[in-house]
Scaffold this motif. Structure first.
Motif: not given
Length: 96
Positions: A15, A56, A59-60, A62, A71
């Protein structure tokens, strides 16, 4: 030939890193303790609505801490550290 092309063998592509918005100015977030966990900071600054959302987003990948993707939601931040989430730049400060 009318068949479909199969994907190349190997792991799926990674990603891409999140696009960085240019924060205008750092928002001071005062804390009364020596350090604060990243997820707690995001909640304290109203950058997220709750711990689940913080988990979330972190962990992504962002969220950035001091300019680096972080993270670990349990990352300890101390006065002087910064956290970026979207276009918001949060700076941890010592409160009274």
């Amino acid at each position: 030939m009318t068949g479909r092309l199969s994907p190349p063998p190997g792991p799926p592509p990674e990603r891409p890193p999140p696009e960085r918005a240019t924060p205008t100015a750092a928002e001071a977030v005062p804390i009364r303790t020596e350090w604060i966990r990243l997820d707690q900071l995001l909640k304290l600054a109203d950058a997220v609505s709750g711990g689940g959302e913080a988990k979330v987003l972190v962990q992504q990948g962002d969220v950035r801490v001091n300019g680096q993707v972080e993270t670990r939601r349990g990352r300890k931040l101390r006065p002087g550290d910064t956290a970026e989430i979207g276009a918001r730049l949060l700076r941890v400060t010592a409160g009274s």
